[in-house]
Write a protein that holds these residues in place. Structure first.
Motif, PDB file in Angstrom:
ATOM      1  N   MET B 165       9.939  16.902 -12.366  1.00  0.00           N
ATOM      2  CA  MET B 165      10.971  17.092 -13.377  1.00  0.00           C
ATOM      3  C   MET B 165      11.887  15.874 -13.533  1.00  0.00           C
ATOM      4  O   MET B 165      12.735  15.861 -14.427  1.00  0.00           O
ATOM      5  CB  MET B 165      11.810  18.332 -13.052  1.00  0.00           C
ATOM      6  CG  MET B 165      11.000  19.615 -12.840  1.00  0.00           C
ATOM      7  SD  MET B 165       9.724  19.943 -14.122  1.00  0.00           S
ATOM      8  CE  MET B 165      10.773  20.291 -15.526  1.00  0.00           C
ATOM      9  N   GLY B 166      11.746  14.863 -12.699  1.00  0.00           N
ATOM     10  CA  GLY B 166      12.663  13.710 -12.785  1.00  0.00           C
ATOM     11  C   GLY B 166      14.105  14.163 -12.640  1.00  0.00           C
ATOM     12  O   GLY B 166      14.989  13.736 -13.383  1.00  0.00           O
ATOM     13  N   CYS B 167      14.360  15.003 -11.650  1.00  0.00           N
ATOM     14  CA  CYS B 167      15.643  15.715 -11.540  1.00  0.00           C
ATOM     15  C   CYS B 167      16.777  14.812 -11.075  1.00  0.00           C
ATOM     16  O   CYS B 167      16.578  13.668 -10.695  1.00  0.00           O
ATOM     17  CB  CYS B 167      15.496  16.863 -10.558  1.00  0.00           C
ATOM     18  SG  CYS B 167      15.508  16.284  -8.856  1.00  0.00           S
ATOM     19  N   SER B 168      17.972  15.382 -11.087  1.00  0.00           N
ATOM     20  CA  SER B 168      19.102  14.689 -10.473  1.00  0.00           C
ATOM     21  C   SER B 168      20.087  15.732  -9.950  1.00  0.00           C
ATOM     22  O   SER B 168      19.682  16.636  -9.229  1.00  0.00           O
ATOM     23  CB  SER B 168      19.738  13.693 -11.430  1.00  0.00           C
ATOM     24  OG  SER B 168      19.997  14.231 -12.696  1.00  0.00           O
ATOM     25  N   LYS B 179      14.159   9.051 -10.068  1.00  0.00           N
ATOM     26  CA  LYS B 179      13.417   7.813 -10.321  1.00  0.00           C
ATOM     27  C   LYS B 179      13.889   6.667  -9.433  1.00  0.00           C
ATOM     28  O   LYS B 179      13.152   5.724  -9.193  1.00  0.00           O
ATOM     29  CB  LYS B 179      13.570   7.398 -11.795  1.00  0.00           C
ATOM     30  CG  LYS B 179      12.870   8.366 -12.702  1.00  0.00           C
ATOM     31  CD  LYS B 179      12.962   8.000 -14.167  1.00  0.00           C
ATOM     32  CE  LYS B 179      12.380   9.174 -14.944  1.00  0.00           C
ATOM     33  NZ  LYS B 179      12.483   9.047 -16.377  1.00  0.00           N
ATOM     34  N   ASN B 212       6.843   5.685 -11.914  1.00  0.00           N
ATOM     35  CA  ASN B 212       7.818   6.233 -12.855  1.00  0.00           C
ATOM     36  C   ASN B 212       7.171   6.968 -14.021  1.00  0.00           C
ATOM     37  O   ASN B 212       7.818   7.796 -14.665  1.00  0.00           O
ATOM     38  CB  ASN B 212       8.740   5.128 -13.375  1.00  0.00           C
ATOM     39  CG  ASN B 212       9.919   4.908 -12.456  1.00  0.00           C
ATOM     40  OD1 ASN B 212      10.573   5.875 -12.049  1.00  0.00           O
ATOM     41  ND2 ASN B 212      10.188   3.675 -12.099  1.00  0.00           N
ATOM     42  N   LEU B 213       5.909   6.663 -14.307  1.00  0.00           N
ATOM     43  CA  LEU B 213       5.217   7.422 -15.353  1.00  0.00           C
ATOM     44  C   LEU B 213       5.008   8.866 -14.902  1.00  0.00           C
ATOM     45  O   LEU B 213       5.135   9.807 -15.699  1.00  0.00           O
ATOM     46  CB  LEU B 213       3.865   6.765 -15.678  1.00  0.00           C
ATOM     47  CG  LEU B 213       3.047   7.470 -16.761  1.00  0.00           C
ATOM     48  CD1 LEU B 213       3.769   7.438 -18.102  1.00  0.00           C
ATOM     49  CD2 LEU B 213       1.660   6.843 -16.892  1.00  0.00           C
ATOM     50  N   GLY B 216       8.835  12.924 -13.754  1.00  0.00           N
ATOM     51  CA  GLY B 216       9.278  13.504 -15.019  1.00  0.00           C
ATOM     52  C   GLY B 216       8.148  13.932 -15.930  1.00  0.00           C
ATOM     53  O   GLY B 216       8.404  14.400 -17.037  1.00  0.00           O
ATOM     54  N   SER B 217       6.896  13.810 -15.485  1.00  0.00           N
ATOM     55  CA  SER B 217       5.777  14.205 -16.346  1.00  0.00           C
ATOM     56  C   SER B 217       5.413  15.676 -16.164  1.00  0.00           C
ATOM     57  O   SER B 217       4.442  16.159 -16.755  1.00  0.00           O
ATOM     58  CB  SER B 217       4.573  13.296 -16.123  1.00  0.00           C
ATOM     59  OG  SER B 217       4.023  13.485 -14.842  1.00  0.00           O
ATOM     60  N   GLY B 436      19.044  15.916 -19.842  1.00  0.00           N
ATOM     61  CA  GLY B 436      19.431  14.868 -18.899  1.00  0.00           C
ATOM     62  C   GLY B 436      18.755  14.984 -17.558  1.00  0.00           C
ATOM     63  O   GLY B 436      18.537  13.995 -16.864  1.00  0.00           O
ATOM     64  N   GLU B 437      18.395  16.242 -17.165  1.00  0.00           N
ATOM     65  CA  GLU B 437      17.835  16.402 -15.817  1.00  0.00           C
ATOM     66  C   GLU B 437      16.883  17.575 -15.661  1.00  0.00           C
ATOM     67  O   GLU B 437      16.198  17.679 -14.646  1.00  0.00           O
ATOM     68  CB  GLU B 437      18.976  16.525 -14.787  1.00  0.00           C
ATOM     69  CG  GLU B 437      19.931  17.691 -15.055  1.00  0.00           C
ATOM     70  CD  GLU B 437      21.117  17.732 -14.073  1.00  0.00           C
ATOM     71  OE1 GLU B 437      21.240  16.816 -13.248  1.00  0.00           O
ATOM     72  OE2 GLU B 437      21.901  18.692 -14.140  1.00  0.00           O
ATOM     73  N   HIS B 438      16.801  18.496 -16.626  1.00  0.00           N
ATOM     74  CA  HIS B 438      15.986  19.701 -16.431  1.00  0.00           C
ATOM     75  C   HIS B 438      14.574  19.567 -16.974  1.00  0.00           C
ATOM     76  O   HIS B 438      13.690  20.337 -16.599  1.00  0.00           O
ATOM     77  CB  HIS B 438      16.653  20.915 -17.076  1.00  0.00           C
ATOM     78  CG  HIS B 438      17.931  21.309 -16.426  1.00  0.00           C
ATOM     79  ND1 HIS B 438      18.839  22.162 -17.000  1.00  0.00           N
ATOM     80  CD2 HIS B 438      18.477  20.950 -15.239  1.00  0.00           C
ATOM     81  CE1 HIS B 438      19.882  22.309 -16.193  1.00  0.00           C
ATOM     82  NE2 HIS B 438      19.683  21.573 -15.129  1.00  0.00           N
ATOM     83  N   GLY B 439      14.349  18.644 -17.882  1.00  0.00           N
ATOM     84  CA  GLY B 439      13.013  18.448 -18.424  1.00  0.00           C
ATOM     85  C   GLY B 439      12.767  19.241 -19.697  1.00  0.00           C
ATOM     86  O   GLY B 439      13.605  20.026 -20.144  1.00  0.00           O
TER      87      GLY B 439
END
Lengths: 485, 485
Positions: B165-168, B179, B212-213, B216-217, B436-439
């Motif tokens: 999810m590329g979370c924060s 990331k 990084n690809l 968040g994918s 911004g952070e949930h996808g």
């Protein structure tokens, strides 16, 4: 029936078919007369400024275009796509490893006219720029606004090239690399399609990270025509320190101890004895004579002067624990400039180590986990011992990136390159990378296979095939499109 | 003849053809008996723990596998690839927006058994983990080593899902998002190919940034079976502050002034009056009664106690300049826990605002440049005024990420969703992002087209097509594979 695999192996990749006949190029030039700068083929950008371009004499573009807008770049790409003409791009010309070589001929897009700062958002700490803005000029512009853009590669580098190469520099330990300072990109794809990767919020989880895919892709996936860059506050209360050690290992141990302390400096650079010797020999910093021993160059900064004082005291005590031979720190402008000049002049100081005008200067760009850095340097030195070549190791000790540089007779060039390949392989054995900041270009393509495996490169080739199926954008860089080119 | 374009538009994408017949699934299960956990179709992971999974009752996997190694995951992927069976994966089950829904059925890979810490490198500040290690447990493990892993999403989240999810979280302003904290990934691709994106140096310019690809994918490009994570030193001398304002705009101005000062805090969170009201109403923090006004929650930390004292003094003076109604800061453990508990309990405190058990709780995840944050909140409030719904705005004010949360009767669900879409579109107008952070998941796919354009989504679809041409990995998330699914 296209492949149903997750990768595109070289053996299955369709061969690119360029049409670089004079007639086809001429037709393109006539259609894009407004953007055309020259079709004088004696001008070869890929040879011009970069010592290390690796471009052969015949690897010249047949025409050079200087577009002014994203739309003009798109028109050029579209016209080249229709005509099967390859495109290399050109900015500051400081790239290493051959990323600028026009291996197939074709045309060059020179971004010289796209050098504007479009908009600065001071409250958002970001700025919108065209690709040919230089990072040095950018920071001059930002200085009076009390703002700062950290990535610091070679002084002539432009933002577009810095994005292409995923560059960094001495500030990377503190601030990260180019990837950490780009919010959004406007791209022109191989077929002329225009894509903006995202708006300018500080973070995003909106789909695949196209921004970071393009950063470091060396112009092979897209042309960058605009970028939104992150900014930060200008560092205050700058101090520079020098700590001298008997061994490189002690310097590395100090860097590790600083990292683990939680105290964050501005820069931690480590030069070996040969490096300090070359600085002295070069006389590029007349006001300074360095002890010819492994030396840490340290930068301190904080909005609070008291914090800087505490940081210096902490680092001094860590250096003491690791048997430093001397320690100096200064906040005086003149002394700061003198001390840091010794670090910054290193590349040029190597020239003074040439015994003959034709001597070659070649270096690595390996990056290993910090705990393996001392071993990388020691084993590199062992490999070089007895060759008679001048060799120096300069490490960005805060992130493990080490340049092993050799000055040797031209006749030894092939032998030097073979030895440096051994050092790069050593970096891989030490769980590192062949390139921390300079990129792959033409030079490191085969070593990249050793680093990420055939499968890793085949995934990259699949992505190249998805975005640029004709292989038009900066062909042959990073990954091979054909086995013999 | 495959397309020669740089994008893959939906109209040209080949329709995925799954074979989810009971016979085909049964054949798979027999071939992979060792990794099979259950083929009891009443167990649907995609519905289990996540309120917001958006999974419909029929969107269940037909079998669940629990592999223990990368090789076992690869064997499952290979077998599914041969049989055209879709794969969704499962970790902590905390994802929002539908990323876990098995829209096509197929099978689920539950990473439950891959929950080991493999190796910690204290001197390199990195750690190698399997995907089902939780960030909370990871930090418990790291605490005694004086090390810290910053990303802090929902407490049950696992590293694999955090990568997907590329979370924060609240630490993102200071430390960046996921990331920034992943060095390398071991991947299993759709056809079972195993790829390690890189070794574990702190930085690399070695080819396309596959790491990084994948981050968040959302599980659509690869399955992550191992990760090398960056670590940092455990924050020291922690203090928490509370500053109360008459308006949200004043709180935002304070955040901007802090950013521009160059002083770096640990966290800057901004809760509106409704939020403080819900915390009080919920009685989840009995020791505290908040002023029911816009409130900044601040975290301070530095290796030097003196620096923390200076930071607090600076922030206090900035708050004074912006007319704060009150300011408090404390370094006492009990008070820290109390004050920060008020911030952390906010999500649960909304439950106390439900008038009926069946009331829905839905929220946005917009992120805008800081200078537009106050306007986003004000215009969101204006949109909601008069609806009678409970609404709260909670902003990660250090990075502009704002959750507008609504509690409303079940009957109003569609109206709430429509209104929240308006707020997301407003974020786009304000140069921000819908997430911004949930996808993106299933929920935001069409808004993603508005954010990055049809061309941007078509590039993403091209990449999906290159890595997963059969559309087997977490189908239908982020980008549509078919126009009506």
């Amino acid at each position: 029936m296209p492949t149903q695999k997750s990768t595109l192996p070289l053996s299955e990749a369709p061969k690119p078919t360029y049409n670089h006949t004079p007639e086809n190029i001429e037709d393109l030039c006539q259609n894009l007369a407004e953007q055309l700068f020259t079709n004088d083929t004696t001008i070869c950008f890929s040879k011009s400024k970069t010592r290390h371009s690796f471009a052969q004499p015949h690897e010249s573009p047949a025409a050079v275009f200087r577009p002014r807008t994203t739309e003009e770049v798109s028109a050029i790409a579209k016209a080249c796509h229709e005509r099967n003409i390859a495109i290399t791009s050109y900015g500051g010309g400081t790239s290493l490893g051959g990323a600028l070589a026009a291996t197939r001929g074709g045309i060059c897009i020179d971004f010289q006219e796209m050098n504007k700062i479009i908009q600065v958002h001071e409250d958002d700490l970001d700025i919108v720029v065209q690709p040919n803005v230089g990072w040095v000029e950018l920071n001059q512009y930002l200085d009076e606004k009390n703002l700062f853009f950290p990535p610091d590669p070679a002084p002539g580098a432009k933002i577009g090239g810095m994005i292409a190469m995923g560059c960094s520099g001495t500030n990377a330990y503190r601030y990260g690399t180019m990837k950490d300072w780009v919010l959004s990109l406007t791209l022109v794809l191989a077929d002329g399609t225009i894509v903006k990767t995202r708006n300018r919020p500080r973070k995003s989880s909106a789909g695949y990270d196209l921004t970071n895919l393009i950063i470091g892709s060396e112009g092979t996936l897209a042309l960058v025509t605009e970028a939104v860059l992150k900014l930060t506050a200008l560092p205050k209360n700058l101090h520079v320190g020098l700590a001298v050690f008997e061994t490189m290992a002690e310097g590395v141990s100090v860097a590790i101890a600083i990292m683990k302390s939680g105290t964050v400096l501005e820069a931690i650079e480590l030069m070996d004895a040969a490096g300090t010797h070359s600085v002295n020999t070069s006389k590029l910093v007349p006001a300074l004579t360095l002890l010819e021993k492994p030396t840490l160059f340290l930068k301190f900064s904080n909005p609070s002067p008291q914090t800087v004082t505490e940081q210096i005291a902490l680092v001094r005590s860590i250096c003491d624990q690791h048997h430093s031979l001397s320690f100096e720190a200064s906040g005086e402008k003149e002394r700061i400039d003198t001390l840091w000049a010794a670090r910054k002049c290193l590349g040029n100081s190597f020239m003074s180590m040439k015994k003959d005008e034709t001597d070659v200067f070649i270096h690595t760009d390996a990056c290993v986990p910090l705990s393996n850095l001392a071993r990388l340097v020691a084993e590199s030195e062992a490999l070089i011992a007895g060759t008679g070549w001048f060799c120096c190791n300069m490490a960005h000790a805060g992130d493990g990136n080490t340049h092993t540089a050799i000055v040797a007779p031209l006749a030894d060039k092939a032998a030097v390159e073979e030895l440096l390949s051994k050092i790069q392989r050593l970096a891989l054995e030490l769980e590192g990378t062949i390139t921390g900041e300079h990129g792959v270009g033409l030079k490191l393509r085969d070593l990249l296979v050793e680093e990420v495996g055939k499968e890793g490169v085949d995934v990259m080739r699949g992505i190249k095939g998805a975005l640029d199926p004709k292989g038009l954008l900066n062909p042959d860089k990073i990954i091979r499109l054909e086995s013999d080119v």
